[in-house]
Design a protein around this motif. Structure first.
Motif, PDB file in Angstrom:
ATOM      1  N   UNK A   1     -22.896   4.142  -7.019  1.00 14.72           N
ATOM      2  CA  UNK A   1     -22.674   5.540  -6.637  1.00 14.72           C
ATOM      3  C   UNK A   1     -22.133   5.638  -5.219  1.00 14.72           C
ATOM      4  N   UNK A   2     -22.688   4.827  -4.320  1.00 20.97           N
ATOM      5  CA  UNK A   2     -22.233   4.848  -2.930  1.00 20.97           C
ATOM      6  C   UNK A   2     -20.788   4.416  -2.792  1.00 20.97           C
TER       7      UNK A   2
ATOM      8  N   UNK B   1     -13.868   8.187  -1.893  1.00 23.34           N
ATOM      9  CA  UNK B   1     -13.350   9.552  -1.777  1.00 23.34           C
ATOM     10  C   UNK B   1     -13.504  10.113  -0.372  1.00 23.34           C
ATOM     11  N   UNK B   2     -14.103   9.311   0.507  1.00 19.30           N
ATOM     12  CA  UNK B   2     -14.324   9.775   1.874  1.00 19.30           C
ATOM     13  C   UNK B   2     -13.100   9.462   2.725  1.00 19.30           C
ATOM     14  N   UNK B   3     -12.331  10.474   3.115  1.00 18.91           N
ATOM     15  CA  UNK B   3     -11.123  10.213   3.912  1.00 18.91           C
ATOM     16  C   UNK B   3     -11.488   9.877   5.357  1.00 18.91           C
ATOM     17  N   UNK B   4     -10.904   8.806   5.866  1.00 23.14           N
ATOM     18  CA  UNK B   4     -11.160   8.422   7.254  1.00 23.14           C
ATOM     19  C   UNK B   4     -10.049   8.886   8.192  1.00 23.14           C
TER      20      UNK B   4
ATOM     21  N   UNK C   1     -21.082  -0.261   2.777  1.00 21.48           N
ATOM     22  CA  UNK C   1     -20.284  -0.338   3.997  1.00 21.48           C
ATOM     23  C   UNK C   1     -19.341  -1.535   3.969  1.00 21.48           C
ATOM     24  N   UNK C   2     -19.836  -2.691   3.565  1.00 21.95           N
ATOM     25  CA  UNK C   2     -18.992  -3.882   3.512  1.00 21.95           C
ATOM     26  C   UNK C   2     -17.929  -3.760   2.426  1.00 21.95           C
ATOM     27  N   UNK C   3     -18.282  -3.167   1.301  1.00 21.75           N
ATOM     28  CA  UNK C   3     -17.306  -2.990   0.230  1.00 21.75           C
ATOM     29  C   UNK C   3     -16.136  -2.138   0.697  1.00 21.75           C
ATOM     30  N   UNK C   4     -16.438  -1.070   1.445  1.00 19.32           N
ATOM     31  CA  UNK C   4     -15.373  -0.185   1.940  1.00 19.32           C
ATOM     32  C   UNK C   4     -14.528  -0.894   2.988  1.00 19.32           C
ATOM     33  N   UNK C   5     -15.176  -1.610   3.907  1.00 24.29           N
ATOM     34  CA  UNK C   5     -14.430  -2.237   4.997  1.00 24.29           C
ATOM     35  C   UNK C   5     -13.643  -3.465   4.537  1.00 24.29           C
ATOM     36  N   UNK C   6     -14.166  -4.200   3.554  1.00 24.50           N
ATOM     37  CA  UNK C   6     -13.522  -5.423   3.083  1.00 24.50           C
ATOM     38  C   UNK C   6     -12.594  -5.193   1.896  1.00 24.50           C
ATOM     39  N   UNK C   7     -12.654  -3.992   1.332  1.00 24.73           N
ATOM     40  CA  UNK C   7     -11.812  -3.712   0.184  1.00 24.73           C
ATOM     41  C   UNK C   7     -12.262  -4.424  -1.078  1.00 24.73           C
ATOM     42  N   UNK C   8     -13.584  -4.679  -1.181  1.00 27.17           N
ATOM     43  CA  UNK C   8     -14.105  -5.330  -2.392  1.00 27.17           C
ATOM     44  C   UNK C   8     -13.945  -4.430  -3.607  1.00 27.17           C
ATOM     45  N   UNK C   9     -13.736  -5.037  -4.756  1.00 27.65           N
ATOM     46  CA  UNK C   9     -13.759  -4.282  -6.006  1.00 27.65           C
ATOM     47  C   UNK C   9     -15.217  -3.925  -6.319  1.00 27.65           C
ATOM     48  N   UNK C  10     -15.393  -2.944  -7.196  1.00 28.79           N
ATOM     49  CA  UNK C  10     -16.751  -2.560  -7.586  1.00 28.79           C
ATOM     50  C   UNK C  10     -17.447  -3.734  -8.280  1.00 28.79           C
TER      51      UNK C  10
END
Length: 238
Positions: free
Chosen positions: A202-203, A209-212, A35-44
Motif C-alpha cells: 500500500x505504501x 502517486x506522490x509528486x516530488x 522509502x528505499x523502493x521509491x528512492x532506488x526505483x525497485x519494482x513492487x
C-alpha cells in the motif's frame, strides 16, 4: 488434544492480534522499505521480496531465542533482557544506516543540481547549456547502493526483537507443550509477515502517486531521513 485446548486457541488468536498490531504501530516495519523502493526505483515484486526476506529474519530471531530459552529453562527476565539489548543494537544500526544514506543523498542532490555552462563556437556564437550530472553518476551509485541496502536491512531486522512474542505468547504456551509453542509462534509470524507486506504494498502504491516536483533530486536524502526517524522512534521506545 491438550495442545488444541481452549487456552491454546486463545493464545493463537492473541498471537495473530499482537502480530498485526505490533507491525501496524511500528513504522520501522514498513516505512524503510517504502522509502528505499521509491528512492532506488525497485519494482513492487522486488520490494515485497526484500520485505519478506527481512520479515522472516525478524521473527525467526525472536522465535529461535525464545525456543532456546524454553528448552534450556532460562528465566523470562533473562530473555527479555537479551531482547532489549538486541533492540538497542538494531536501533543504532538502523540510525547509522539512515544517517549515512541521508548524507550520501544530500551529496547526490548537490551533484545533480542543474547548472549552466556557456559554449562558444568558432563563428563567435555563444549559447548557454543547462545540465546536471545525473546521467553520468546516478546509475552506478544506484547499482552499488541497491546491492547493499537489502542486506543492511536484513541484519537490522534479524537483530530487531519482536518484544511481545516471548513474554506474552511463547512462555504462556510453553505451560502446555512444545506443539502449542510452535502453533503460537507460527501464527504470530504469519500475521506479522502478512501485515508487513500489505502495508509495504500500500505504501509503495501511494508513494508512486506522490509528486516530488523539484524535490526529486532529494529522493535519496528523504529516504535516509525517513529511515533515521524510524530508528529514532525505536530507540526512544515510540
Amino acid at each position: 488434544m491438550e495442545w488444541f485446548s481452549t487456552e491454546v486457541v486463545a493464545l493463537a488468536v492473541t498471537a495473530a492480534t499482537v502480530g498485526v498490531l505490533h507491525t501496524l504501530l511500528g513504522p520501522d516495519h514498513y516505512l524503510p522499505f517504502v522509502a528505499l523502493a521509491r528512492s532506488k526505483g525497485w519494482t513492487l515484486r522486488k520490494t515485497l521480496a526484500v520485505t519478506g526476506f527481512c520479515g522472516i529474519g525478524h521473527v525467526a530471531g525472536s522465535i529461535m531465542l525464545g525456543a532456546l530459552g524454553i528448552v534450556l529453562g532460562s528465566s523470562l527476565a533473562g530473555l527479555v533482557r537479551i531482547e532489549t539489548i538486541r533492540g538497542d543494537i538494531a536501533g543504532w544500526l538502523m540510525l547509522t544506516l539512515g544517517l549515512v544514506y541521508l548524507a550520501w543523498g544530500l551529496k547526490q542532490a548537490a551533484r545533480n543540481e542543474v547548472h549552466t555552462h556557456a559554449h562558444v563556437h568558432a563563428d563567435g556564437t555563444v549559447h548557454n547549456h543547462r545540465h546536471d550530472h545525473r546521467a553520468a553518476h546516478l546509475h552506478p551509485h544506484r547499482r552499488g547502493a541497491g546491492r547493499i541496502a537489502p542486506w543492511a536491512l536484513f541484519i537490522v531486522f534479524v537483530l530487531g526483537p519482536c518484544e511481545a512474542l516471548i513474554p506474552l505468547l511463547m512462555y504462556p504456551a510453553s505451560q502446555h507443550n512444545y506443539a502449542a509453542v510452535g502453533l503460537v509462534a507460527a501464527v504470530f509470524a504469519a500475521a506479522t509477515l502478512a501485515t508487513m507486506t500489505a502495508l509495504v504494498a500500500l505504501g509503495c502504491l501511494g508513494a508512486k502517486r506522490l509528486p516530488l516536483g523539484g524535490m526529486d533530486r532529494y529522493v535519496h536524502a528523504l529516504a535516509g531521513a525517513a529511515i533515521s526517524l524510524c530508528a529514532a522512534g525505536m530507540l526512544v521506545g515510540l
